[in-house]
Structure formats: structure tokens, C-alpha cells
Design an enzyme around this catalytic site. Sequence first.
Site, PDB file in Angstrom:
ATOM      1  CG  ASP A  27      -0.302  -0.241   2.711  1.00 60.65           C
ATOM      2  OD1 ASP A  27       0.774  -0.370   2.629  1.00 60.65           O
ATOM      3  OD2 ASP A  27      -0.988  -0.442   3.475  1.00 60.65           O
ATOM      4  CG  ASP A  74      -9.192  -0.153  11.925  1.00 63.68           C
ATOM      5  OD1 ASP A  74      -7.988  -0.993  11.474  1.00 63.68           O
ATOM      6  OD2 ASP A  74      -9.239   0.713  11.483  1.00 63.68           O
ATOM      7  CG  HIS A  92      -6.248  -1.362   8.694  1.00 64.79           C
ATOM      8  ND1 HIS A  92      -6.283  -0.294   9.614  1.00 64.79           N
ATOM      9  CD2 HIS A  92      -4.926  -1.354   8.240  1.00 64.79           C
ATOM     10  CE1 HIS A  92      -5.307   0.104   9.863  1.00 64.79           C
ATOM     11  NE2 HIS A  92      -4.125  -0.499   8.973  1.00 64.79           N
TER      12      HIS A  92
HETATM   13  C1  GLP Z   1      -0.565   0.564   8.410  1.00 65.95           C
HETATM   14  C2  GLP Z   1      -0.257  -0.375   7.262  1.00 65.95           C
HETATM   15  C3  GLP Z   1      -0.476  -1.840   7.536  1.00 65.95           C
HETATM   16  C4  GLP Z   1      -0.040  -2.301   8.765  1.00 65.95           C
HETATM   17  C5  GLP Z   1      -0.706  -1.280  10.005  1.00 65.95           C
HETATM   18  C6  GLP Z   1      -0.221  -1.733  11.401  1.00 65.95           C
HETATM   19  O1  GLP Z   1      -1.933   0.954   8.435  1.00 65.95           O
HETATM   20  N1  GLP Z   1      -1.041   0.304   6.151  1.00 65.95           N
HETATM   21  O2  GLP Z   1      -0.097  -2.565   6.357  1.00 65.95           O
HETATM   22  O3  GLP Z   1      -0.219  -3.537   9.019  1.00 65.95           O
HETATM   23  O4  GLP Z   1      -0.225   0.237   9.922  1.00 65.95           O
HETATM   24  O5  GLP Z   1       1.208  -1.232  11.696  1.00 65.95           O
HETATM   25  P1  GLP Z   1       1.967  -1.473  12.848  1.00 65.95           P
HETATM   26  O6  GLP Z   1       2.490  -3.039  12.654  1.00 65.95           O
HETATM   27  O7  GLP Z   1       2.817  -0.383  13.191  1.00 65.95           O
HETATM   28  O8  GLP Z   1       0.861  -1.694  14.239  1.00 65.95           O
END
Ligand code: GLP
Length: 260
Positions: free
Chosen positions: A67, A136, A138
Site C-alpha cells: 500500500d 481496527d 484492517h
Molecule cells: C498501516 C499499514 C498496515 C499495517 C498497519 C499496522 O496501516 N498500512 O499494513 O499492518 O499500519 O502497523 P503496525 O505494525 O505498526 O501496528
Amino acid sequence: MEVVIVPDADAAGELIAGAMAGLLARRPDALLGVATGSTPLPVYRALAARVRAGGVDVSRARVCQLDEYVGLPAGHPESYRSTVLREVVAPLGLTEESFLGPDGEADDLPAACADYDRALAEAGGVDLQLLGIGSDGHIGFNEPCSSLASRTRIKTLTRRTREDNSRFFGSVDEVPQHVITQGIGTILDARHVVLLATGAGKAEAVALAVEGPLAASVPASALQLHPHATVVVDEAAAAGLARADYFRDTYAAKPKWQGL
Ligand code: GLP
């Protein structure tokens, strides 16, 4: 779906780096889908250490992005392109030629999204897609209520995700509102999907994704549809799983030759 509970983030990093190393031994030009955020960093560190030690040949490996933010200036250190180049491509000693990502600065963003889906298919598809999970639920930037069949497209971030990601920026207002993300359908095209979650802040999302109903309101629950999905969690992120003991017993009894 296989759920593997490990003691901590470093153990998770070693386990998943080992799976990537095994894949690269079988398929030296494998296409590895990588995620950003803090969670996957131990994986990239462990894989780079194996490469430095001479245990993995990544000379033909390819890396692709999950992304991207829309509208960050070229070379912004928090663009996901910059992040993947810094955290994955450079430490592995790869070049930008082995790297695929969507163009978050394109004038025609819908065309850039379609181009990226096409590029992934033309590259032969993703062999192993590593995912984190948002608080959340995602995956990528597929926020709750994303279509479970979605392809790469533009999304608008929730306030919660922008607040979660504001630690990488000066303030929440500097976190872009819009993003490009591989769709859930695009993610599910990968031959193996590995979701990594660590820390208590992910426990609720993990429990809903693994043991809750398949629901667009929990995008990570879409992994229930995938024939080869692995969820790796540390003890803290596993805290909400009702079947934790079953998952532990299953993994302990797993024949070693099977790998992840
Ligand atoms: C962002 C990215 C995701 C990732 C999420 C959680 O939203 N787009 O791909 O999984 O953050 O990040 P973290 O691992 O820092 O909690």
C-alpha cells in the site's frame, strides 16, 4: 488457517524469515509482498541477518509493496516506497529494479491502481505476502467495510488509523487522508499469506479476525477464505483467542518438514 503462537516478536521474526528463506531456496526469484508498520521489522532484520551470514541467496528475489499514501512528495521518508526501500530492499542488498510498487503520485490514480494489479499478475503473482493488522482489523489499508473482493484502489483512512500512524509524522493532520492499497481480493491472490501481530493492542483485532465471523467490518477475517493463511502472534496478541491451547497443541505436533 494456521495460528502459531510464539513467545515474542523476535521469535516471530525468526520463524517468518525462515519461511521466506525456505521459499527462496525453492524459488530463487520469488516475489515477496512486504508490509510496513513497526510489526514486520523483526522479520526484515532476521532475513537480512541470514543473508549476511550467507544462508540465503536473495540475488534473484523480488519485493513488492502492499500500500501507499497518496500525495506525499517524492522521496518523503514516510512514503511506503521510501520505507520499503530503507527497511527491506537496501538491507537485503537488492536494487530498485527488483522492487514493484504503486505510484502514489500519479495524476491518474485509478489508472495507477489498475496498472499495479496488472504488474503483480504479469510478475507471476505474489508468492508470500506478509501482513500486519491495524488495531481496527484492517490489512494493507483496507479499512473496515472494504469489499472482500476489492482490487487495488484508492481508500480514505479512518481517523483511528491516522491517529495510529501519526507517530511516523509530526501530527495526525500530517498523515494523508487518502491511500492506494492492494485490495482484499488482490491480497488473497498471493499463494501464501502470513499475518503477523504482536502486542496487546492487537489482541482484539486478532481474535475477531481468526475466531469471529467472516465480515467486511473486520477486513483481516478475509484470510479465513485463503487456502494457505498463517497467523503468527506473540503471547500478548494471542490473549483474546479462545482456542489458544488448540493452536499451541497443533503447532507443537506439526511435522517439521511441513514448515509454515
Ligand atoms: C498501516 C499499514 C498496515 C499495517 C498497519 C499496522 O496501516 N498500512 O499494513 O499492518 O499500519 O502497523 P503496525 O505494525 O505498526 O501496528
